[in-house]
Design an enzyme around this catalytic site. Structure first.
Site, PDB file in Angstrom:
ATOM      1  N   GLY A 107       0.834  -1.191   0.000  1.00  0.00           N
ATOM      2  CA  GLY A 107       0.000   0.000   0.000  1.00  0.00           C
ATOM      3  C   GLY A 107       0.870   1.243   0.000  1.00  0.00           C
ATOM      4  N   GLY A 142       2.224   2.989   2.468  1.00  0.00           N
ATOM      5  CA  GLY A 142       3.384   2.932   3.343  1.00  0.00           C
ATOM      6  C   GLY A 142       4.454   1.989   2.846  1.00  0.00           C
ATOM      7  N   VAL A 155       0.485 -13.611   4.384  1.00  0.00           N
ATOM      8  CA  VAL A 155       1.287 -13.798   5.595  1.00  0.00           C
ATOM      9  C   VAL A 155       0.382 -14.300   6.716  1.00  0.00           C
ATOM     10  CG1 VAL A 155       2.653 -12.622   7.360  1.00  0.00           C
ATOM     11  CG2 VAL A 155       3.007 -12.089   4.939  1.00  0.00           C
ATOM     12  N   GLU A 210     -18.538  10.784   1.088  1.00  0.00           N
ATOM     13  CA  GLU A 210     -18.249  10.689  -0.346  1.00  0.00           C
ATOM     14  C   GLU A 210     -19.132   9.637  -1.015  1.00  0.00           C
ATOM     15  OE1 GLU A 210     -13.651  12.303  -0.255  1.00  0.00           O
ATOM     16  OE2 GLU A 210     -14.008  10.152  -0.180  1.00  0.00           O
TER      17      GLU A 210
END
Length: 426
Positions: free
Chosen positions: A13, A15, A79, A171
């Site tokens: 993502g 990060g 994972v 939104e």
């Protein structure tokens, strides 16, 4: 023998990708693991869910993004745990990946506040699969309403409930009401889509609680002008196939969307690390895990105090800043500087759009609203998209919708043909 320091990044993502990009040129080899093969521009995910954009306009294959980085290996896998003592990442298929430094950027999922059974009736919005599922639910409800003879049942099919008044909920509500009140008008023969009901439910006293009160009030009025019903101060107490219970009364609805909360991945459990109520790892000041200096947790998976009793928000800019900080920490350590440096968050502002002509932006030192804010919001999002092609595609899609009112992505995919209402009758 390859003596390069091995960095494993779990999650591609904002990060995780920022960490990998910042490590370019460092004496490291990188293994990037994700359960999906694409990086997703999550801030525009709601526009896929409401048929404004196609999936390919906000997602890019991870391998394509790192194709020129020969030191980066990409693994598609899930994972299942981390053995911090032996420095191994464990995958569901039984494989293991050893690491010298580990970065967990595994994101978050929806939180249903102890009612996980509600997820079947009220999907959230975190992945492309979520977005295409929501688009399918919205469009199928209209198709079924077109063929429904019972007025009460038709009314339920034409009722769209969004739970949660944060930016995602606001939104979604604005986009759905414009879809049914403007974009699809005249396309059906038995129903008038302008009679649809869009209800936004917020348990707190105002929508957009992270924004300044005056911007929150403006957004509330703007939504009501579009036709959204905003209900404040009442939490949903039940959610089922027929609708929701809020404020002691039942609202019949076929489409219920969840935007009320998130819960972090299982990273804290993998590490046996302290966590907050949302499951986010309580990291040290430099974003490392207490007791494990070679393991970092960033983005929605982590919680860190940024002063004044606040924690870093779970938004893309925060995750990218954390990824950059961790990458620079790794490079300093490789250069012999092991002195930990605290992460400093720089807030770029809060943004939320309300339909295709209005938005609110809170920079702290400056507040914008209305048409000007919408243009600033649009330019900011286009700027942060990856690649010229995607920037042009999104800009042209928005311009087309703005000028014509037509949405090109009103496609129902993955239809269950066992449903008699979607079977071919010929």
């Amino acid at each position: 023998m390859n003596l390069k320091h091995h960095v494993v990044i779990v999650g591609a993502g904002f990060g995780g990708l920022a960490t990998a990009l910042e490590l370019a040129g460092a004496a490291v080899r990188i293994t990037l693991i994700d359960q999906r093969n694409h990086h997703l521009f999550q801030p525009l995910l709601y526009q896929v869910g409401t048929a404004a954009l196609a999936t390919s306009e906000i997602a890019w294959p991870i391998r394509f993004l790192v194709r020129k980085r020969k030191e980066v290996t990409t693994w598609l896998g899930v994972v299942s745990g981390v053995d911090a003592q032996s420095c191994n990442v464990l995958l569901e298929d039984g494989a293991t990946v050893s690491f010298d430094t580990l970065i967990l950027a595994t994101g978050a999922r929806h939180a249903y506040f102890g009612h996980d059974e509600w997820e079947a009736f009220a999907p959230g919005l975190k992945t492309l699969e979520d977005a295409t599922s929501i688009r399918r639910r919205v469009l199928l409800a209209l198709e079924r309403a077109e063929r429904e003879p019972d007025p009460a049942r038709r009314a339920a099919l034409l009722t769209f409930v969004i739970i949660g008044g944060g930016p995602t909920g606001v939104e979604l509500a604005g986009a759905i009401v414009e879809l049914v009140y403007q974009n699809l008008v005249g396309e059906f023969r038995q129903i008038d889509t302008r009679k649809a009901r869009v209800l936004l439910i917020e348990a707190g006293p105002r929508i957009l609680p992270s924004f300044a009160p005056d911007l929150s009030a403006y957004a509330h009025r703007a939504l009501e002008r579009l036709g959204v019903e905003v209900q404040l101060g009442s939490a949903v107490t039940d959610c089922h196939a027929g609708g929701v219970v809020v404020g002691g009364r039942t609202v019949a609805a076929d489409v219920i969307l969840w935007a009320a909360g998130v819960r972090a991945s299982a990273a804290a459990a993998w590490l046996g690390a302290p966590a907050d109520n949302a499951g986010r790892v309580r990291v040290a000041a430099d974003l490392s895990v207490p007791g494990h200096a070679n393991i970092f947790v960033i983005g929605d998976t982590a919680t860190i105090d940024i002063g004044h009793g606040k924690t870093a928000p779970g938004i893309a800019p925060a995750a990218k800043q954390q990824g950059t900080h961790v990458a620079r920490t790794i490079k300093r350590r490789l250069a012999g500087d092991s002195q930990p440096r605290a992460f400093r968050y720089r807030h770029a502002g809060d943004l939320a759009t309300i339909g295709k002509r209005s938005a609110v932006i809170d920079f702290g030192w400056c507040k914008l609203r209305g048409w000007i804010a919408w243009w600033v919001w649009g330019m900011a999002h286009i700027y942060f998209l990856i690649g010229l092609r995607n920037r042009l595609a999104v800009a042209l899609s928005w311009l087309w919708i703005y000028m014509t009112g037509n949405r090109s992505a009103c496609l129902i995919t993955q239809v269950d043909h066992r449903d008699p209402l979607t079977q071919d009758r010929h």
